[in-house]
Scaffold this motif. Structure first.
Motif, PDB file in Angstrom:
ATOM      1  N   LEU A  20       0.829  -1.200   0.000  1.00  0.00           N
ATOM      2  CA  LEU A  20       0.000   0.000   0.000  1.00  0.00           C
ATOM      3  C   LEU A  20       0.863   1.249   0.000  1.00  0.00           C
ATOM      4  N   LEU A  21       1.964   1.219   0.781  1.00  0.00           N
ATOM      5  CA  LEU A  21       2.858   2.369   0.819  1.00  0.00           C
ATOM      6  C   LEU A  21       3.506   2.591  -0.550  1.00  0.00           C
ATOM      7  N   HIS A  22       3.851   1.495  -1.230  1.00  0.00           N
ATOM      8  CA  HIS A  22       4.440   1.596  -2.570  1.00  0.00           C
ATOM      9  C   HIS A  22       3.433   2.175  -3.562  1.00  0.00           C
ATOM     10  N   CYS A  23       2.197   1.707  -3.477  1.00  0.00           N
ATOM     11  CA  CYS A  23       1.157   2.241  -4.373  1.00  0.00           C
ATOM     12  C   CYS A  23       0.970   3.737  -4.130  1.00  0.00           C
ATOM     13  N   LEU A  24       0.928   4.121  -2.859  1.00  0.00           N
ATOM     14  CA  LEU A  24       0.703   5.525  -2.531  1.00  0.00           C
ATOM     15  C   LEU A  24       1.891   6.386  -2.960  1.00  0.00           C
ATOM     16  N   ALA A  25       3.110   5.819  -2.900  1.00  0.00           N
ATOM     17  CA  ALA A  25       4.304   6.584  -3.276  1.00  0.00           C
ATOM     18  C   ALA A  25       4.243   7.009  -4.732  1.00  0.00           C
ATOM     19  N   PHE A  26       3.667   6.172  -5.591  1.00  0.00           N
ATOM     20  CA  PHE A  26       3.629   6.472  -7.016  1.00  0.00           C
ATOM     21  C   PHE A  26       2.358   7.196  -7.439  1.00  0.00           C
ATOM     22  N   THR A  27       1.557   7.626  -6.491  1.00  0.00           N
ATOM     23  CA  THR A  27       0.441   8.518  -6.806  1.00  0.00           C
ATOM     24  C   THR A  27       0.875   9.980  -6.780  1.00  0.00           C
TER      25      THR A  27
END
Length: 464
Positions: free
Chosen positions: A388-395
């Motif tokens: 989830l943190l990785h997904c949020l980082a690329f937003t």
């Protein structure tokens, strides 16, 4: 000649000896002085078959004695009669104690036997009452007095034996309860451990329920990062517990991960395991697909916006779902692939074998399935937080970047957060340098101009 000291006597023996002395003393007074009276008593003793049953004569008991020995014999007879009453009462108490003992645990034969004894002794009391009203006393009070004392002592011994048996049974019951409660406590501890890990690792991000792509900010990334770090530490605790159960040398394991580190406290060695798990879980974090093999060329602005939206949708899709449920529904998803790869990197096959005695977890993952165990569920929830943190980082645009500091780097509050305040408190005049970084535990992040500090463990290094 040396004087002979009387030996110490127990209260029971002393009481019985006192009774014998009193009986013999009275017999010496009345029996020796009055030969006729003794002959009468001896004659009547032949008639008595049971000392406990009253003598039913046609005349008054006092008519059998001369006038001179009436008072002494009457006193002795009354004392024997009272002793008989007290002995019978003690028998009732003993029988009643036996009745209570037979009730728990339930013993039908024991209850019936004790009930007969209680009724029998109550009848004896009733007969003694009638004897008193009719003034019918035993004509051999000396023997009756001794027998009464003996019977009373036997009843007391019986009562104490019953109490002892009852206490022993209660002790056995308490011991079995203790064993049961210990087993229950172990079960509850295990359950609490799982619940604790579940709460730490899979607590729902309720504050992000109404989050929209347009309202995304750095504070949201910080919130998810905190949950990810918390879940990693929860899994590390579970992993260390498994190591201890398997008989691992924790000190040696910590030294193999971060060698030549002096810890200020023994429990600080857990930071070495956290650094290992974080290092594996955040490895290749800066790639959009968590792997350089699938990394594409730079995209145009419109394509970048589409990618940002795609990562946000991935974040939203997984945010409120348990990792176990998501993997069962979408075993071939990108997150499923991520879980497989990271499990193989974090949990070595030797580690898995020592924990569980087999390699079933790895075999299931290799076949495309997922283990249905508490250990893997904890790992999957931790992996979910990192994903989830990785997904949020690329937003974000530009995407959030990750960094860590090398061993020996001077501490900087702008980029680092120390996990051991003792490094500063323990400084003295002999140390010529500030504490330096021993290793990075949790990496830091940059989002635009905002820097989220990495967490480090500090140590002192002597300068040349």
């Amino acid at each position: 000649m040396e004087s002979v000291k009387p030996s110490a006597m127990t209260p029971t023996k002393s009481k019985l000896a006192h009774t014998f002395a009193k009986v013999f003393h009275i017999r010496a007074i009345s029996g020796v002085a009055l030969v006729d009276g003794v002959q009468k008593v001896k004659h009547l003793e032949k008639v008595i078959k049971d000392d406990w049953k009253p003598v039913k004569s046609t005349g008054s008991w006092s008519q059998l004695l001369d006038e001179d020995d009436k008072d002494d014999e009457y006193k002795l007879a009354m004392e024997a009669f009272l002793a008989k009453i007290f002995a019978t009462i003690s028998s009732v108490k003993a029988a009643y104690s036996q009745l209570q003992y037979a009730q728990s645990p339930y013993d039908a034969e024991g209850i019936q036997s004790a009930d007969h004894l209680v009724v029998k002794e109550l009848k004896n009391l009733s007969e003694l009452k009638q004897c008193y009203l009719k003034k019918q006393f035993d004509i051999s009070p000396e023997k009756t007095l001794v027998s009464a004392e003996i019977l009373e002592l036997k009843s007391l011994v019986k009562t104490y034996e019953i109490m002892g048996n009852k206490l022993e049974s209660q002790l056995r019951l308490k011991e079995s309860e203790i064993i049961f409660l210990k087993e229950k406590l172990e079960e509850n501890n295990e359950q609490n451990k799982l619940i604790h890990n579940s709460l730490n690792q899979s607590g729902q991000l309720s504050m992000l329920d109404n989050l929209h792509f347009s309202g995304l900010s750095t504070s949201h990334f910080v919130t998810v990062l905190q949950h990810a770090v918390k879940s990693i530490r929860g899994f590390v605790r579970l992993m260390i517990d498994e190591m201890k159960t398997a008989g691992w040398d924790i000190d040696a394991a910590a030294s193999s991960i971060q060698p030549n580190v002096v810890y200020y406290k023994a429990d600080h060695k857990c930071y070495a395991f956290e650094s290992f798990v974080c290092g594996e879980m955040f490895n290749t974090f800066h790639y959009r697909n968590y792997s350089p093999a699938n990394e594409s060329l730079p995209e145009r602005k419109k394509q970048q916006q589409q990618q940002q939206q795609l990562f946000f949708e991935r974040f939203t899709e997984l945010k409120s779902v348990k990792a176990k449920d998501y993997l069962s529904r979408k075993p071939k998803s990108l997150f499923g692939k991520f879980c497989r790869v990271k499990y193989w990197q974090v949990i070595h096959q030797k580690m898995e074998s020592s924990f569980f005695g087999n390699l079933n977890h790895r075999n299931l993952l290799s076949s495309g399935e997922f283990p249905d165990t508490g250990f893997f569920a904890s790992f999957a929830e931790m992996a979910k937080r990192v994903w989830l943190l990785h997904c949020l980082a690329f937003t974000f645009q530009p995407a959030a970047s990750i960094f860590q500091v090398n061993k020996g780097t001077r501490f900087s509050e702008a980029y680092m957060e120390s996990l051991d305040d003792e490094a500063f408190l323990s400084m003295d005049s002999t140390q010529q340098s500030d504490p330096r970084v021993a290793f990075t535990v949790v990496p830091g992040f940059r989002i635009g101009k905002t820097v989220l500090q990495c967490q480090v463990y500090l140590s002192h290094f002597q300068t040349n």
